[in-house]
Design an enzyme around this catalytic site. Structure first.
Site, short mmCIF file in Angstrom:
data_model
loop_
_atom_site.label_atom_id
_atom_site.label_comp_id
_atom_site.label_asym_id
_atom_site.label_seq_id
_atom_site.Cartn_x
_atom_site.Cartn_y
_atom_site.Cartn_z
N ARG A 96 158.23 36.35 105.21
CA ARG A 96 157.26 35.46 104.60
C ARG A 96 155.96 35.61 105.37
O ARG A 96 155.98 35.77 106.60
CB ARG A 96 157.72 33.99 104.68
CG ARG A 96 158.87 33.62 103.77
CD ARG A 96 158.44 33.65 102.28
NE ARG A 96 159.52 33.26 101.39
CZ ARG A 96 160.36 34.11 100.80
NH1 ARG A 96 160.25 35.41 100.98
NH2 ARG A 96 161.30 33.65 99.99
N HIS A 104 154.79 41.23 97.11
CA HIS A 104 156.13 40.63 97.24
C HIS A 104 157.13 41.39 96.34
O HIS A 104 157.69 40.85 95.40
CB HIS A 104 156.09 39.14 96.88
CG HIS A 104 157.14 38.33 97.60
ND1 HIS A 104 156.88 37.14 98.22
CD2 HIS A 104 158.45 38.57 97.81
CE1 HIS A 104 157.99 36.66 98.76
NE2 HIS A 104 158.97 37.53 98.51
N GLU A 112 149.79 34.07 98.51
CA GLU A 112 150.10 35.23 97.68
C GLU A 112 149.63 34.94 96.27
O GLU A 112 150.05 33.93 95.71
CB GLU A 112 151.61 35.51 97.66
CG GLU A 112 152.08 36.20 98.91
CD GLU A 112 153.60 36.37 98.95
OE1 GLU A 112 154.24 36.23 97.89
OE2 GLU A 112 154.13 36.61 100.03
O1 LIG Z 1 163.51 35.27 99.31
C1 LIG Z 1 163.73 36.32 98.69
O2 LIG Z 1 164.85 36.73 98.46
C2 LIG Z 1 162.58 37.11 98.16
O3 LIG Z 1 161.50 37.06 99.02
C3 LIG Z 1 162.17 36.62 96.79
O4 LIG Z 1 161.62 35.34 96.89
#
Ligand SMILES: O=C(O)[C@H](O)CO
Length: 328
Positions: free
Chosen positions: A244, A292, A273
């Site tokens: 993240r 992402h 994002e």
């Molecule tokens: O958390 C997750 O699996 C990915 O980042 C998709 O949100």
């Protein structure tokens, strides 16, 4: 169509950036009466009692107290990914609603995306692609020199399911693997991927040529990689973040990239994002950013929906959920 006796499943929308994929609709409709947020808002009186489950796609719809209060028969929320940092788990649990994520479906693809970023950054794929398709092909050898991956040291921060899959892939690339995790993996697991545990994150940062961040975002991991940590890294090192954005102090990262504290960054995640179009990270040549991308393959997204359905049906039938997430 009312969907007969099928339980109501609330989704944000069908299609669009934060909507479930059109290709999943037929499968979902076998099990549920699908209700979009728009339909719910237009016909709250009738539809809110029907909703027994929510399928969160790309963190949407936003789950807040107001929505939870408005759905008296809601029993379960399934998330289309592994990270649950966008949900207030305690709040949801206080309404007696169960939660699930999708760890089985996401791990391999997220690890693939991490390796893709590492390789793309090391071999400057984005830059050289532009050179290769340019009309002049005007470049000198030094412009396309990259970093050798095989034999380099990879430091994995967070050796959960995704971190471990990254280690498996890195082993095939003949990388030396270090990892930092809250707990050390079993000796056989370490041996299987040839990974060495670093109890202290600092020692991993000092030795690694590539640092891959694969932890979940929690109050403990927010800003885990800040100015101090970046300064511990080698000036030739690359930071890859697939977890993240908020795990890395982005201002410190920009500074480190601008001043040569580290060599490069490859980021699948940022905050926010997407980044505002004038953000300095978007202007740096030594940065690759993907939107992402981790789970974004056809097969993976379908597997995520299958895992969500399995969890929701288990919860609605009072059975153990394969991927239940409890508030900590
Ligand atoms: O958390 C997750 O699996 C990915 O980042 C998709 O949100």
């Amino acid at each position: 169509m009312e969907g007969g006796e099928l339980p109501g499943l609330l989704v944000n929308e069908i299609g669009g950036i934060c909507g479930i994929l059109h290709s999943h609709v037929a499968f979902l409709r076998k099990h549920f009466y699908l209700i979009t947020m728009k339909e719910l808002l237009e016909n709250r009186k009738h539809l809110s009692r029907k909703v027994q489950a929510i399928y969160l796609w790309w963190h949407k719809p936003v789950i807040d107290r107001e929505l939870l209060q408005s759905l008296p028969n809601l029993k379960v929320i399934a998330n289309s990914g592994v990270g649950m940092d966008h949900l207030d788990l305690k709040l949801v649990a206080s309404f007696g609603v169960k939660m699930a994520n999708a760890p089985r479906a996401v791990c391999s693809s997220t690890a693939d995306a991490g390796m893709a970023l590492l390789l793309a950054s090391a071999r400057r794929l984005v830059e050289v692609h532009h050179i290769a398709i340019s009309s002049s092909m005007d470049y000198c050898e030094a412009d396309i020199l990259g970093v050798k991956v095989s034999g380099a040291t990879l430091g994995i921060i967070g050796m959960g399911r995704i971190g471990y899959k990254i280690a498996l892939r890195a082993k095939a690339f003949e990388m030396k693997i270090l990892y930092h995790n809250r707990t050390q993996r079993k000796a056989q697991e370490e041996q299987a991927v040839g990974a060495t545990y670093c109890e202290k994150i600092d020692s991993l940062l000092q030795q690694a040529d590539f640092v891959m961040v694969a932890v979940s975002l929690t109050p403990q991991t927010r800003n885990l990689i800040g100015k101090r940590e970046l300064e511990l890294m080698k000036p030739t090192a690359t930071l890859v973040n697939i977890s993240r954005g908020a795990v890395v102090d982005q201002e410190a990262l920009v500074m480190a990239l601008q001043t040569g504290v580290i060599w490069a960054a490859a980021l699948d995640v940022t905050y926010p994002e997407p980044l505002p179009r004038d953000h300095p990270l978007l202007k740096l040549k030594n940065v690759i950013i993907t939107p992402h991308l981790g789970i974004k393959t056809d097969k993976t997204t379908y597997m995520i929906t299958e895992e969500a359905v399995e969890n929701i049906l288990a919860a609605l039938n009072g059975l153990p959920m394969p991927s239940e997430v409890l508030p900590s």
